[in-house]
Design a protein around this motif. Structure first.
Motif, PDB file in Angstrom:
ATOM      1  N   PHE A 174      17.256  38.671  74.707  1.00 52.35           N
ATOM      2  CA  PHE A 174      16.379  38.630  76.111  1.00 52.35           C
ATOM      3  C   PHE A 174      16.311  37.021  76.612  1.00 52.35           C
ATOM      4  O   PHE A 174      16.066  36.146  75.496  1.00 52.35           O
ATOM      5  CB  PHE A 174      14.961  38.997  75.790  1.00 52.35           C
TER       6      PHE A 174
ATOM      7  N   LYS B 189      11.674  34.648  79.522  1.00 53.61           N
ATOM      8  CA  LYS B 189      10.300  35.133  78.644  1.00 53.61           C
ATOM      9  C   LYS B 189       9.125  34.823  79.056  1.00 53.61           C
ATOM     10  O   LYS B 189       8.157  35.700  78.935  1.00 53.61           O
ATOM     11  CB  LYS B 189      10.645  34.341  77.234  1.00 53.61           C
TER      12      LYS B 189
ATOM     13  N   GLU C 172       8.402  38.138  80.822  1.00 53.47           N
ATOM     14  CA  GLU C 172       8.629  39.240  79.995  1.00 53.47           C
ATOM     15  C   GLU C 172       7.244  40.070  80.248  1.00 53.47           C
ATOM     16  O   GLU C 172       7.312  41.402  80.061  1.00 53.47           O
ATOM     17  CB  GLU C 172       9.071  39.192  78.583  1.00 53.47           C
ATOM     18  N   LYS C 173       5.980  39.445  79.958  1.00 52.53           N
ATOM     19  CA  LYS C 173       4.919  40.304  80.161  1.00 52.53           C
ATOM     20  C   LYS C 173       4.660  41.129  81.246  1.00 52.53           C
ATOM     21  O   LYS C 173       3.908  42.005  81.364  1.00 52.53           O
ATOM     22  CB  LYS C 173       3.723  39.309  79.884  1.00 52.53           C
TER      23      LYS C 173
ATOM     24  N   LEU D  78       6.906  42.911  82.833  1.00 56.28           N
ATOM     25  CA  LEU D  78       8.076  44.059  83.111  1.00 56.28           C
ATOM     26  C   LEU D  78       7.317  45.219  83.492  1.00 56.28           C
ATOM     27  O   LEU D  78       6.399  45.880  83.255  1.00 56.28           O
ATOM     28  CB  LEU D  78       8.875  44.297  81.893  1.00 56.28           C
TER      29      LEU D  78
ATOM     30  N   ILE E 107      13.667  41.552  86.464  1.00 56.63           N
ATOM     31  CA  ILE E 107      12.574  41.104  86.059  1.00 56.63           C
ATOM     32  C   ILE E 107      11.658  40.384  86.975  1.00 56.63           C
ATOM     33  O   ILE E 107      11.902  39.444  87.734  1.00 56.63           O
ATOM     34  CB  ILE E 107      13.031  39.916  85.005  1.00 56.63           C
TER      35      ILE E 107
ATOM     36  N   GLN F  84      11.855  49.173  77.944  1.00 52.43           N
ATOM     37  CA  GLN F  84      11.219  48.302  78.673  1.00 52.43           C
ATOM     38  C   GLN F  84       9.740  48.525  78.653  1.00 52.43           C
ATOM     39  O   GLN F  84       9.232  49.974  79.190  1.00 52.43           O
ATOM     40  CB  GLN F  84      11.616  48.370  80.221  1.00 52.43           C
TER      41      GLN F  84
ATOM     42  N   GLY G 167       4.181  44.293  79.044  1.00 47.23           N
ATOM     43  CA  GLY G 167       5.563  43.972  79.007  1.00 47.23           C
ATOM     44  C   GLY G 167       6.263  44.373  77.763  1.00 47.23           C
ATOM     45  O   GLY G 167       5.835  45.093  76.886  1.00 47.23           O
ATOM     46  N   LYS G 168       7.122  43.493  77.649  1.00 44.96           N
ATOM     47  CA  LYS G 168       8.096  43.690  76.205  1.00 44.96           C
ATOM     48  C   LYS G 168       9.537  44.589  76.690  1.00 44.96           C
ATOM     49  O   LYS G 168       9.616  45.631  76.837  1.00 44.96           O
ATOM     50  CB  LYS G 168       7.382  44.207  75.241  1.00 44.96           C
ATOM     51  N   PHE G 169      10.480  43.560  75.988  1.00 45.34           N
ATOM     52  CA  PHE G 169      11.897  44.436  75.840  1.00 45.34           C
ATOM     53  C   PHE G 169      12.339  44.565  74.549  1.00 45.34           C
ATOM     54  O   PHE G 169      12.020  43.729  73.653  1.00 45.34           O
ATOM     55  CB  PHE G 169      12.990  43.373  76.642  1.00 45.34           C
TER      56      PHE G 169
END
Length: 439
Positions: free
Chosen positions: A108, A113, A116-117, A119, A136, A408, A413-415
Motif C-alpha cells: 500500500f 497511508k 487509509e483510515k 477507505l 482512496i 478493504q 479503514g485498512k487494506f
C-alpha cells in the motif's frame, strides 16, 4: 506479537540446518512490521524459550534427538502463543483456506497511508491486463499491478479524490473504461484508463425507466421542500455499479430510492433507462440497502445488505432466487466471483459470536463452502469489511495461478491481502452452529 507467533510457528517441522536463517528472517520481518524494540525482544524471547542461539554453537547429542526436543518446544510455545494472542496461521475451510500476505499488504503506497483510515470503497480489474483499480478518498484513483506489488495513482481530476464507493472496469464497443459510483455526490463517473473523466452521469430525473415507482421517485424527490434545518437526504446515493451486455447497472442503497437502474450508451454518451426494478421494502424483489451489484453468468446479483441476502435476477429484473445458506445477521456488502465460487463479505462480525472481524464467505451458489475470518490472522485495525475482491496472480515462469483476496475495511479503514493456501489447515468458523455437508 501476532507476527512473532506466525514466525515462530513456521519453525516447526523445518530441518535443523535451516533454522538459523529462518530466525534471522523472522527478526527482519518483525522489525519491519512492528518496530525493532518490541518484536526484536519478542523474537529473542522466543529463541530463549526454544533454546536456540543466533550464533553457531556445537551441541551434544544426535541431530534426531535435538530435532525432537526442538519440535516439542516449538509445539509448546506455539500453543502458548495461540492461547495468549489467539492468532492462527490460516483461516477458512475446505478449498478456501487463506493466510495473511504481509508483504503485499505493505505494498500500500506510503503517500496514501494518511488516507487509509477513510477507505470506503472497493476493487475491480481489467480482465485483459489483470490490473486492479480502486479509489482512496482524499487521495485518488489508483491502479494495482497484476502481481499486486506496486501501486500507481492515475488521473488528476479532483473528482477522483471523492469517495469511490463502487467501481467496475468494462469493455464497451471495443473500448475499456471505468465506471465509478460516488455515493456522496450522487453521480457515476465514466473514466478512461489513464484517469481522464470523460462523462459525469448525474441522478435520474424520472421518466427514463419502464418502472413506475422509479419514475415517480426520481421526478418527485428533487422537488420536495424540506423544513429549515431538516438534514438533507440524498435522492441518489449510488453505492455500486456493474456492466452487462451493453448496459451499466447501478444500485442506490444509501437513499430512499433503493432501486436497480440501468444506463445505455447513445452517440458516445451514457443515458439512464430503460430498465429499472426494486425500491425499498420487504416484498420480494425489493431492497433494504442494495449495497453491491455484480454481473455473472448472464444474471445480476445484488447484495441486499440489511436483509442479509444475495438476490439473483435476470438482466431484465425478474427475480430468480435468494442464494441459500447465508448466515443469519450477515450484512452482505458485495458480491464477486473466483474461479469456483462466489466471494462476498459481511459488514460486521456475526452477532452473538466471538468473531473479531466481519467474515468473508466462499459460496458455491447453492451452499456455504468456507467462512474466512481475517481476525483469526492477527491483522491489526481490521474489524468491519466493506469490500473483498478475488484476484489471481500468474507466476511468469511456471504459469501457476494463485488466488488472493484484496480486502478493504471500513470505519477505521485498512487494506489487507490474503493468500490462498491449498490444503491449508482449516479453522473453526465463528458462526451459528448448523448441520453442513462434508466439503
Amino acid at each position: 506479537w501476532a507476527r512473532c507467533a506466525r514466525g515462530v510457528t513456521r519453525l516447526a517441522g523445518r530441518p535443523l540446518s535451516t533454522l538459523q536463517p529462518k530466525i534471522s528472517q523472522a527478526q527482519d520481518e518483525s522489525r519491519r512490521f512492528f518496530g525493532a524494540n518490541l518484536l526484536g525482544a519478542g523474537i529473542v524471547g522466543a529463541g530463549a524459550v526454544l533454546g536456540l542461539h543466533t550464533s553457531t554453537a556445537s551441541c551434544h547429542g544426535s541431530d534426531d534427538a535435538r530435532l525432537a526436543r526442538l519440535e516439542a518446544q516449538v509445539a509448546t510455545l506455539t500453543a502458548q502463543l495461540e492461547v495468549q494472542h489467539d492468532v492462527q496461521l490460516t483461516t477458512g475451510q475446505g478449498d478456501a483456506v487463506f493466510e495473511w500476505d504481509v508483504e503485499l499488504t505493505n505494498a500500500f503506497p506510503d503517500a496514501a497511508k494518511p488516507f487509509e483510515k477513510d477507505l470506503h470503497g472497493g476493487f475491480n480489474e481489467d480482465p485483459d491486463t489483470g490490473i486492479v483499480y480502486t479509489g482512496i478518498p482524499g487521495y485518488g484513483l489508483c491502479t494495482i499491478s497484476a502481481d499486486l506489488k506496486s501501486w500507481k495513482k492515475v488521473g488528476t481530476d479532483p473528482r477522483l479524490a471523492d469517495n469511490c464507493h463502487g467501481i467496475v472496469v468494462f469493455k464497451h464497443k471495443g473500448k475499456t473504461q471505468i465506471a465509478v459510483a460516488q455515493n456522496e455526490h450522487a453521480r457515476i463517473l465514466i473514466v478512461g484508463l489513464d484517469g481522464t473523466v470523460v462523462q459525469e452521469i448525474q441522478q435520474p430525473k424520472g421518466g427514463e425507466f419502464n418502472h413506475d415507482e422509479a419514475n415517480w421517485y426520481y421526478s418527485h424527490t428533487p422537488s420536495k421542500q424540506c423544513p429549515w434545518g431538516t438534514p438533507h437526504k440524498p435522492a441518489f446515493a449510488c453505492t455500486d455499479v456493474t456492466y452487462h451486455d451493453g448496459k451499466l447497472y447501478a444500485v442506490a442503497g444509501y437513499c430512499d430510492g433503493d432501486f436497480v437502474v440501468t444506463a445505455s450508451e447513445k452517440g458516445g454518451k451514457w443515458e439512464w433507462g430503460p430498465t429499472a426494478w426494486g425500491g425499498k421494502g420487504d416484498e420480494p424483489g425489493k431492497f433494504q440497502t442494495a449495497h453491491g451489484i455484480f454481473a455473472y453468468d448472464n444474471h445480476i446479483f445484488v447484495a441486499n445488505r440489511e436483509a442479509h441476502q444475495v438476490i439473483e435476477f435476470t438482466p431484465e429484473g425478474k427475480l430468480v432466487r435468494c442464494l441459500p445458506d447465508i448466515p443469519d445477521t450477515a450484512r452482505i456488502c458485495n458480491v464477486a466471483r473466483a474461479d469456483n465460487y462466489f466471494v462476498f463479505n459481511a459488514l460486521e462480525p456475526i452477532q452473538h459470536t466471538p468473531a473479531k472481524t466481519a467474515p468473508i464467505f466462499a459460496h458455491s451458489g447453492e451452499r456455504l463452502l468456507s467462512v474466512i475470518e481475517p481476525g483469526d490472522l492477527g491483522i491489526p485495525v481490521l474489524k468491519h469489511l466493506h469490500h473483498v475482491w478475488p484476484h489471481y496472480v500468474t507466476d511468469p515462469k511456471t504459469k501457476k495461478r494463485t488466488l488472493y483476496l484484496l480486502v478493504q475495511g471500513w470505519s477505521r479503514g485498512k487494506f489487507a491481502v490474503l493468500k490462498h493456501v491449498p490444503g491449508g489447515n482449516p479453522s473453526k468458523p465463528n458462526t451459528w452452529n448448523r448441520t453442513q455437508e462434508p466439503l
